[in-house]
Write a protein that holds these residues in place. Structure first.
Motif, mmCIF file in Angstrom:
data_model
loop_
_atom_site.group_PDB
_atom_site.id
_atom_site.type_symbol
_atom_site.label_atom_id
_atom_site.label_comp_id
_atom_site.label_asym_id
_atom_site.label_seq_id
_atom_site.Cartn_x
_atom_site.Cartn_y
_atom_site.Cartn_z
ATOM 1 N N PHE A 161 0.663 -1.398 0.420
ATOM 2 C CA PHE A 161 -0.036 -0.182 0.192
ATOM 3 C C PHE A 161 0.949 1.604 -0.113
ATOM 4 C CE2 PHE A 161 -3.178 -3.207 1.366
ATOM 5 C CZ PHE A 161 -3.966 -2.846 0.630
ATOM 6 N N GLY A 162 2.051 1.298 0.251
ATOM 7 C CA GLY A 162 3.085 2.308 -0.110
ATOM 8 C C GLY A 162 4.542 2.682 -0.018
ATOM 9 N N ASP A 163 5.092 3.000 -0.075
ATOM 10 C CA ASP A 163 6.843 1.996 0.109
ATOM 11 C C ASP A 163 7.299 3.588 0.798
ATOM 12 O OD1 ASP A 163 6.167 0.509 -2.359
ATOM 13 O OD2 ASP A 163 6.676 1.550 -3.550
ATOM 14 N N LEU A 164 8.748 3.488 0.701
ATOM 15 C CA LEU A 164 9.216 4.248 1.907
ATOM 16 C C LEU A 164 10.554 4.983 0.652
ATOM 17 C CD1 LEU A 164 10.575 6.617 4.328
ATOM 18 C CD2 LEU A 164 11.561 3.918 4.872
ATOM 19 N N ILE A 165 10.512 6.183 0.195
ATOM 20 C CA ILE A 165 11.601 6.308 -0.621
ATOM 21 C C ILE A 165 12.340 7.592 -0.003
ATOM 22 C CG2 ILE A 165 9.967 5.908 -2.612
ATOM 23 C CD1 ILE A 165 9.426 8.767 -3.290
ATOM 24 N N HIS A 166 14.078 8.172 -0.763
ATOM 25 C CA HIS A 166 14.968 8.346 -0.227
ATOM 26 C C HIS A 166 15.302 9.556 -1.532
ATOM 27 C CE1 HIS A 166 18.910 8.855 0.529
ATOM 28 N NE2 HIS A 166 18.513 9.982 1.115
ATOM 29 N N PHE A 167 15.514 10.273 -1.404
ATOM 30 C CA PHE A 167 16.251 11.296 -2.406
ATOM 31 C C PHE A 167 17.568 11.352 -2.413
ATOM 32 C CE2 PHE A 167 11.246 12.501 -1.822
ATOM 33 C CZ PHE A 167 11.234 12.454 -3.042
ATOM 34 N N ASP A 168 18.205 10.865 -2.933
ATOM 35 C CA ASP A 168 20.037 9.958 -2.626
ATOM 36 C C ASP A 168 20.124 11.573 -4.060
ATOM 37 O OD1 ASP A 168 22.007 9.724 -2.350
ATOM 38 O OD2 ASP A 168 22.327 7.872 -2.895
ATOM 39 N N VAL A 169 20.559 12.475 -3.489
ATOM 40 C CA VAL A 169 21.618 13.112 -3.956
ATOM 41 C C VAL A 169 22.897 12.467 -4.197
ATOM 42 C CG1 VAL A 169 22.774 15.829 -4.032
ATOM 43 C CG2 VAL A 169 20.474 15.075 -3.030
ATOM 44 N N MET A 170 23.627 12.550 -5.756
ATOM 45 C CA MET A 170 24.710 11.492 -5.794
ATOM 46 C C MET A 170 25.531 12.157 -6.166
ATOM 47 S SD MET A 170 22.706 9.328 -8.978
ATOM 48 C CE MET A 170 23.988 8.389 -8.967
ATOM 49 N N GLY A 171 26.541 11.826 -4.986
ATOM 50 C CA GLY A 171 28.158 12.557 -5.032
ATOM 51 C C GLY A 171 28.431 13.272 -3.905
ATOM 52 N N ARG A 172 27.354 13.841 -3.247
ATOM 53 C CA ARG A 172 27.088 14.460 -2.383
ATOM 54 C C ARG A 172 27.038 14.002 -0.683
ATOM 55 N NH1 ARG A 172 21.532 17.632 -0.013
ATOM 56 N NH2 ARG A 172 21.178 15.842 0.474
ATOM 57 N N GLU A 173 27.923 15.078 0.656
ATOM 58 C CA GLU A 173 28.208 13.827 1.769
ATOM 59 C C GLU A 173 27.487 13.543 1.539
ATOM 60 O OE1 GLU A 173 31.001 15.931 3.586
ATOM 61 O OE2 GLU A 173 32.458 15.649 2.542
ATOM 62 N N GLU A 174 26.635 13.016 3.600
ATOM 63 C CA GLU A 174 25.282 12.970 3.264
ATOM 64 C C GLU A 174 25.527 13.794 4.427
ATOM 65 O OE1 GLU A 174 23.577 9.396 6.753
ATOM 66 O OE2 GLU A 174 25.019 9.174 4.962
ATOM 67 N N GLN A 175 24.004 14.161 4.671
ATOM 68 C CA GLN A 175 23.644 15.716 5.156
ATOM 69 C C GLN A 175 23.008 14.581 6.561
ATOM 70 O OE1 GLN A 175 23.304 18.840 4.227
ATOM 71 N NE2 GLN A 175 24.919 17.680 2.781
ATOM 72 N N GLU A 176 23.598 15.949 7.923
ATOM 73 C CA GLU A 176 23.391 15.531 8.847
ATOM 74 C C GLU A 176 22.226 15.556 9.471
ATOM 75 O OE1 GLU A 176 24.872 17.520 13.641
ATOM 76 O OE2 GLU A 176 25.263 18.375 11.983
ATOM 77 N N ARG A 177 21.357 16.163 8.905
ATOM 78 C CA ARG A 177 20.095 16.415 9.617
ATOM 79 C C ARG A 177 19.146 15.148 8.136
ATOM 80 N NH1 ARG A 177 19.934 21.579 7.696
ATOM 81 N NH2 ARG A 177 20.172 22.938 9.619
ATOM 82 N N LYS A 178 18.293 14.141 9.315
ATOM 83 C CA LYS A 178 17.653 13.008 7.737
ATOM 84 C C LYS A 178 15.997 13.574 8.437
ATOM 85 C CE LYS A 178 18.585 8.666 8.496
ATOM 86 N NZ LYS A 178 19.557 7.439 9.103
ATOM 87 N N ILE A 179 15.146 13.413 7.468
ATOM 88 C CA ILE A 179 13.962 13.939 7.718
ATOM 89 C C ILE A 179 13.135 12.963 7.021
ATOM 90 C CG2 ILE A 179 11.573 16.023 6.974
ATOM 91 C CD1 ILE A 179 14.472 18.182 7.323
ATOM 92 N N LEU A 180 11.586 12.667 7.896
ATOM 93 C CA LEU A 180 10.688 11.779 7.380
ATOM 94 C C LEU A 180 9.763 12.708 6.396
ATOM 95 C CD1 LEU A 180 9.019 8.963 6.308
ATOM 96 C CD2 LEU A 180 8.851 8.872 8.208
ATOM 97 N N LEU A 181 9.457 12.678 5.583
ATOM 98 C CA LEU A 181 8.509 13.493 5.037
ATOM 99 C C LEU A 181 7.117 12.412 5.548
ATOM 100 C CD1 LEU A 181 8.793 16.397 2.493
ATOM 101 C CD2 LEU A 181 7.761 16.959 4.408
ATOM 102 N N VAL A 182 5.629 12.367 6.185
ATOM 103 C CA VAL A 182 4.608 11.503 5.689
ATOM 104 C C VAL A 182 3.993 12.075 5.071
ATOM 105 C CG1 VAL A 182 3.076 10.500 7.349
ATOM 106 C CG2 VAL A 182 5.115 10.702 8.193
ATOM 107 N N ALA A 183 3.505 11.236 4.002
ATOM 108 C CA ALA A 183 2.820 12.826 2.940
ATOM 109 C C ALA A 183 0.937 12.243 3.074
ATOM 110 C CB ALA A 183 2.913 12.304 1.551
#
Length: 429
Positions: free
Chosen positions: A89-111
């Motif tokens: 019924f739904g997926d969890l997806i990640h917007f992976d910015v390629m070639g960028r260092e992993e950001q300190e903030r991690k945010i889950l948007l609940v649509a």
């Protein structure tokens, strides 16, 4: 109305209007007519173009359209949209910015699952990507889910959120927009009780009906004006022969769209009339403001009948979240268990869907949370969509949300903002 033919009839009406638009556009552009210019033919062609596009968009899931972004290094980086968790019924997806260092903030948007796809939050995702690793819940259209996959109600929705939050591990933040706010609050309380190691650092609730009775609107009034039997009889249909979910009981997206439009019928009517004349004057474009907005607004999805009906009954009529009486899979969810997750609410002064007072009620429910870990913000002049998209979100709300996230990195231990005066719009409760 709970029969296959009614669903197919509604789809036939939509398809007929799309065909009428295409036919009018083709006929009015017949080459021979160009020999005798006629304003009526120009209007007919413009009406056909706008009509065809509008009705065509109602059955197509919009593309995210997020292909690259410019990072702090001044370079454009490709964005890879990855499915982290795949569920029926739904997926969890990640917007992976390629070639960028992993950001300190991690945010889950609940649509929200309220008739529109998660792409409704596209601009919200784009605004957060430069400063965070962004994940989002991507809910599926119920008409495409076979009946064999079983039911999906608000308890299942909450458990999906619990699983997605566990997948992110630790040191992450949750932002819930509109409809899922009460269920995101419940999922956080559930985790705080049964798996505290997986709880988020912060929970931001934007324009959600935590306590629908706190400030009545047309939405809440409708929920109390009908019985559940009447609602099921009027709103529920079964998916027709065209889709994989044939026979599944759903609340059709087209019915939800008609409800949305009826709330501001004059505004939408004027918008379409103005667009027809812009097309006539050749001032319209494929990506102008009208098309960008309505390509998303008109793209609707079906909800499972049990999700829609349980939302109305348990959230809007029985007020189970507001009364702290919500039960998930036999487990009593106690919102007072939230003691180490900072909670912030955001409301719009002119919100006619979740009026001011409905969302901020969450703070009173968090009885186990110290006052310094609670915050609220009321955005002056903002409507429902303005509090998560547009200039109010970009210029005012987003910076406050990021500041709140940074100030509560440790969850239980609240940090002070770095050498920056606290905005008067951000008040502790």
């Amino acid at each position: 109305m709970r029969f296959l033919p009614t669903y197919d009839l509604m789809e036939s009406i939509r398809n007929t209007n799309q065909w009428l638009g295409a036919t009018a556009h083709s006929m009015a552009n017949y080459p021979a007519f160009s020999l005798v210019p006629n304003p009526m033919l120009q209007w007919m062609a413009a009406w056909g173009e706008v009509t065809e596009r509008s009705f065509e968009r109602m059955v197509a899931k919009p593309d995210w359209g997020i292909r690259s972004m410019t990072c702090n290094d001044g370079k454009d980086h490709l964005v890879d949209i990855k499915k982290v968790v795949e569920r029926p019924f739904g997926d969890l997806i990640h917007f992976d910015v390629m070639g960028r260092e992993e950001q300190e903030r991690k945010i889950l948007l609940v649509a929200p699952m309220s008739g529109h796809y998660a792409t409704l939050l596209r601009s919200t995702v784009v605004s957060l990507l430069p400063d965070a690793e962004v994940y989002i819940t991507d809910w599926h259209n119920a008409r495409d889910i076979p009946v064999s996959e079983g039911k999906f109600d608000i308890e299942d929705y909450t458990l999906y959120l619990v699983d997605f939050m566990k997948e992110l591990g630790t040191d992450y933040n949750v932002i819930a927009v509109c409809q899922p706010a009460p269920l995101a609050l419940a999922a956080t309380a559930y985790l705080a009780d049964v798996a505290p190691e997986a709880k988020p650092n912060t929970l931001t609730l934007i324009g959600g009906p935590i306590d629908p009775g706190a400030a009545p609107t047309e939405v809440t009034d409708f929920g109390h004006s009908v019985t559940m039997g009447q609602l099921e009889e009027m709103m529920i249909q079964r998916v027709g022969l065209k889709y994989k979910g044939i026979g599944r009981a759903v609340y059709p997206g087209l019915l939800q769209l008609s409800s949305f439009i009826s709330m501001n019928a004059d505004k939408h009517s004027k918008a379409f009339s103005d667009q027809i004349f812009r097309v006539m004057r050749e001032e319209a474009s494929d990506h102008d403001h009208h098309n960008r907005f309505y390509d998303e607004y008109l793209a609707v999805m079906d909800m499972t009948a049990e999700f829609y009906l349980s939302t109305v009954e348990r959230i809007f009529q029985n007020h189970e979240i507001a009364k702290n009486e919500f039960v998930v899979a036999g487990h009593k969810v106690d919102i007072g268990k939230i003691s180490k997750v900072a909670v912030k609410t955001v409301e719009g002064e002119n919100d006619d869907i979740s009026a001011p007072g409905q969302c901020v009620a969450a703070l009173d429910l968090c009885t186990g949370l110290p006052d310094e870990m609670k915050a609220s913000h009321l955005e002056p002049g903002a409507g429902h969509y303005g509090i998560f998209a547009g200039s109010s979100w970009r210029n005012n709300i987003r910076p406050l949300v990021l500041e709140f996230i940074d100030a509560n990195k440790g969850g239980a231990k609240t940090a002070k903002p770095k050498a920056k005066a606290k905005s008067p719009a951000l008040k502790a409760v």
